[in-house]
Design an enzyme around this catalytic site. Structure first.
Site, PDB file in Angstrom:
ATOM      1  N   GLY A   1       0.820  -1.195   0.000  1.00 50.40           N
ATOM      2  CA  GLY A   1       0.000   0.000   0.000  1.00 50.40           C
ATOM      3  C   GLY A   1       0.865   1.261   0.000  1.00 50.40           C
ATOM      4  O   GLY A   1       2.058   1.220   0.269  1.00 50.40           O
ATOM      5  N   CYS A   2       0.213   2.392  -0.303  1.00 46.31           N
ATOM      6  CA  CYS A   2       0.966   3.650  -0.428  1.00 46.31           C
ATOM      7  C   CYS A   2       1.543   4.099   0.903  1.00 46.31           C
ATOM      8  O   CYS A   2       2.764   4.286   1.023  1.00 46.31           O
ATOM      9  CB  CYS A   2       0.081   4.733  -1.032  1.00 46.31           C
ATOM     10  N   TYR A   3       0.702   4.236   1.909  1.00 48.39           N
ATOM     11  CA  TYR A   3       1.233   4.630   3.212  1.00 48.39           C
ATOM     12  C   TYR A   3       2.269   3.619   3.723  1.00 48.39           C
ATOM     13  O   TYR A   3       3.347   4.009   4.182  1.00 48.39           O
ATOM     14  CB  TYR A   3       0.101   4.729   4.244  1.00 48.39           C
TER      15      TYR A   3
END
Lengths: 343, 343, 343, 343
Positions: free
Chosen positions: B152-154
């Site tokens: 995921g991005c975070y």
């Protein structure tokens, strides 16, 4: 009551002028700016065209001339630190009340001030000055001081939510981590490459980690209310917006503390305060909802997995974080309704 | 090598299409979208007008039809979780390699997945899948899996800076506080009032405190590398920008750790890695400097007053945080140069 | 005097509520919204937390119930066209004064209205209604109408600068080219993909060329003042900002006209008008300088090479372009100071 | 082939460096900047960290030293006008090919140049230089010149749509009104108050009306193609975005012209051109769709009420409006594929 502003050519100065021009009990009788002396206010603050700002002109900034103005009841200082203290000296000596928007008189401990800001230009004035955050500072300040120091923008966003919780013993005094995210107007109206539109749009970054000057007043005030020395991690960031500060504070809950006791501490601390708005847990403050107002919105959640409390706040850095709060201070100091002239 | 994308109508899908169209070794041979079947790609991704995207059309999304495409070497899934697992099942069963951009296969522990995401649609596939963050995941993944789960991005913005430091024992495993600020594209292309321009411009706010789904993979991966259970405070925020994530991690330094040992741990972990850029202490990453690239910029400071280390990172949420990383995974999996097709 | 608003859940509705809550002579006694009935105003307009908006609630929108409110002196309609006319019918029949923010009564000629907007829901009301742009409309409107139609946002930005010049014969009646750029709030609070943050940020485009509805009132009003039929090219554009409209009008100077005669025509037309600000030639209006105010800034240059006059104007589309102008109309209609309650 | 850039520290310079570093046939062998001599490129262009820009350093800007570089096949000049001509003189005299991004050689008529820009620093070079807009300029330029002048950003957005229509006699030569709306990067990287983030965000305004320097090349080129003198009204505006230009041109249709004949003229003029994208009438170009590309999107409508044609175009001011076009010129000049290295 006549009021004056020294040094009103920046962003918070413009807000201060704007608010004072609409104040029901204060009359803006003098606005000084070395840079813009003799120009109409509206030439520097174009949002104010078509008002009295078209005829009111900036005057020069000779401190003694300003001090001689017996008609001015309160002087607001919107100057850089150091310069503010110089003017404060002269104005207070002449018996004028002063509300200072700089950091010069926010910190009671001279050594702390000098560690962060350098040489203090008016240390003799310190005993007669005080950091005044209306919702927190003991109200006797009104009778005990000659100069009120309006708090910094970030500190306001930290102290309003956190101070009562430390005082009530709801949160730990250790492992406090503060992250703040501010609009670019907080940096002032400086023609520097870093603040160009093309540099700041679509850009976010941390800055001044570990050593941001606002640590001085944040920790002094928190320690005062906690009854013990408090040290925090303060991480400021620049956000791609013009105005607003959001602050997110992570701190371990004190043993036995609950979300209910936290909210109770807030309600007790802020009962009847017109500018503090407590949101239900789960609803987080949005800087866009407070921009243009003198309000601080607060919220908190408790994380059972970590035992941390996460507190969120939002304010307009130029209003509650500077000029609005300064006017709120004036209102209380002069016996006006606390909300007079404030949006 | 022919590749295909399932579900490419959102923001990360558009970036994926864009990058693959310029990839020297991959040929985009199929792009599906239920919503846009039969339309030219450029009608949905107008930035790609005037390229082959004018003639390449979206096809329908029947999983078996896609699985039957023996010519497609790798399928990228740009679908919501749940839907991704359904397609993954069929494609993997047909012997195709799959790179999934959803969360469905990022979490090894099924119970953890279900706690955050609900029912898992393809648990049998879990042993054949793996969370792959190229700079961190043991390289043997290339030979051991049938499906790579792009992080995921975070989580990428947290794990890249933090994982090596936990592994090297430079930082504490406790009191980890993560604050992230993300551009609005992270929310997807959903026509909801909260994501309207007038709602998000000049606005910043925290959201999904305490319970953000990305906690699942962040903590699982950190625990893996720390060799013990790690729990973090993760505070995400929405920023008034389209792309970019900045993450600021505050964590106590481990006893005896120094900034030098921290930087040494980073350099060791990331020697020769083309997409990790370590900035000198004091220079903080700016999301605008990484936007459009597959790079993560890192920096750290040590605060002697608190004993905390403050780590800052920046990435483009749609590139290194999603589609760029997915392509980086493909490059490694297929033996292409790691940087092929990546800006 | 008690006032009410029908349909206040959009952006101009929020501004209307905000301004009326601060009006010295009007008391907001009813605010209706089908969508938000029974909710406190501040739950929909969070900027108003901490004010009476916390206790004032939206009520339902039954026209007869509203008409029965004998205590309401003026009703503001902030509804879509068509719906506005339906409510207007009932309210005017009950003897209430109505200020309509929609287009329903801006156009005197029914056929023109129907060509642009479709079926008119209350044509019988047309003779009792009038387009009221306070700076331009003959003041006898106050005594002659039952319903005032507040002008559209773009039309205000065009008519204020252009109408007096046509009337004074300073500019040609032909070859008028109007280009306008508007902030996104002009599109309303509609959850549509086109108005998402990620679609509108860093984006500018023309739209509704040739056939924008505002042409109807623009040309009707210009023709009125020119004493002959006037047709214009009106090119609207969406700008990546929330509020503000700038309009640039290019038109050949009339034979013998000079910049001096143009400025003289403006000064004559707008002498004593508090909300029109005429800038010197060469200084162009900036939408940021008028945002939040009820002001229109104007400027003009004469190009000797082309013989054209280029006129520029700026306004806040939600204030002077909608809700501020509506309040200005109320002030004049009810005999309040024209600037009462207006920033 | 080795190439060099003189003066690459601004926004278009950064784009030029970025594009050239990725060019398959050109090798960036020298980048000069007086201000940043000896610094790595990535220290000034942080987006390029982690690439060869970390080791490539800016060199000084001594013209003869640069001219002595026999290994450099083409020099790009990204300097202010005046300075560019000085360098051009020396480089061309040394037999190097030069592509100039400044205005110095865009205008064939010396008197016109001097009227807008002042003294010309290298008039003797004018006969060997030419304004080169690849889609429009007669291809024989490749063999006839020593210096190619890359067109200005606004002029490109005007000429691409308008020139073929004038040549084909589809539009009138009179009453041409051009309105353009540009991102702030067009103003350059100057630390001036007017370009600060807080001044430009949420702000739109016209500027340089009547006398913008780009009129010189716009009118010279249009007159060339119309076969008669053409004079236009050019109204530029600043938009609150970083990149992009949209241009809206209003011009009377020529007698007998139809939308079909207009589109036919475009198709004929631009058949096979990779960077011109003609949109159907009714679909308007959006600057966000071309940003980052070397593309110009065009569209047109015909207004039967006014007899005007309204043409809309969009481009990225730094790419097709500057550096991308410069590279396109290099590609054609050196026999590379026209699209080489261009996104």
């Amino acid at each position: 009551m006549n009021v004056g502003i020294v040094g009103a050519s920046g962003y918070s100065g413009a807000v201060l002028v704007n608010l004072l021009l609409g104040h029901p009990h204060a009359k803006l009788a003098a606005v000084t700016s070395r840079q813009h002396a003799d120009k109409p206010l509206s030439s520097v603050i174009p949002a104010l065209r078509g008002t009295v700002a078209d005829t009111l002109r900036f005057s020069g900034s000779d401190a003694s001339a300003l001090a001689a103005r017996a008609d001015i009841g309160i002087w607001f200082l919107a100057l850089p630190h150091g310069a503010a203290a110089e003017f404060a000296k002269v104005l207070v000596a002449a018996g004028r009340r002063v509300i200072d928007l700089s950091a010069d008189f926010r910190i009671a401990d001279l050594a702390t001030y000098e560690k962060y800001y350098g040489h203090h230009h008016a240390p003799d004035l310190l005993p007669h000055a005080r950091f005044v955050l209306p919702e927190l500072t003991d109200p006797k300040w009104k009778d005990e001081i000659k100069l009120a120091a309006a708090p910094g923008c970030y500190p306001t966003s930290v102290l309003v939510p956190l101070a009562p919780l430390l005082a009530a013993g709801v949160v730990s005094r250790e492992h406090i981590v503060v992250n703040s995210f501010s609009g670019v107007s907080g940096a002032g109206k400086k023609a520097e490459e870093a603040y160009l539109y093309c540099e700041r749009a679509e850009s976010a970054k941390a800055y001044s980690l570990v050593k941001h000057r606002h640590l001085a007043e944040i920790e002094e005030q928190l320690s005062l209310r906690a009854g013990a020395k408090v040290v925090v991690q303060f991480n400021p960031h620049l956000a791609p917006m013009r105005r607003g500060i959001i602050t997110t504070i992570t701190v371990p809950a004190a043993p036995g503390a609950t979300l209910d006791s936290l909210y109770a501490a807030w309600r007790t601390a802020y009962v009847g305060r017109p500018f503090v708005c407590i949101l239900p847990s789960g609803e987080t403050p949005d800087s866009a909802h407070v921009t243009g107002t003198n309000r601080v919105d607060l919220s908190a959640v408790l994380d059972p997995r970590t035992g941390n409390i996460v507190i969120t706040s939002a304010e307009d850095n130029l209003v509650k974080g500077a000029s609005g709060q300064a006017i709120q201070i004036m209102n209380l100091w002069c016996g006006f309704p606390e909300t007079a002239g404030l949006p």
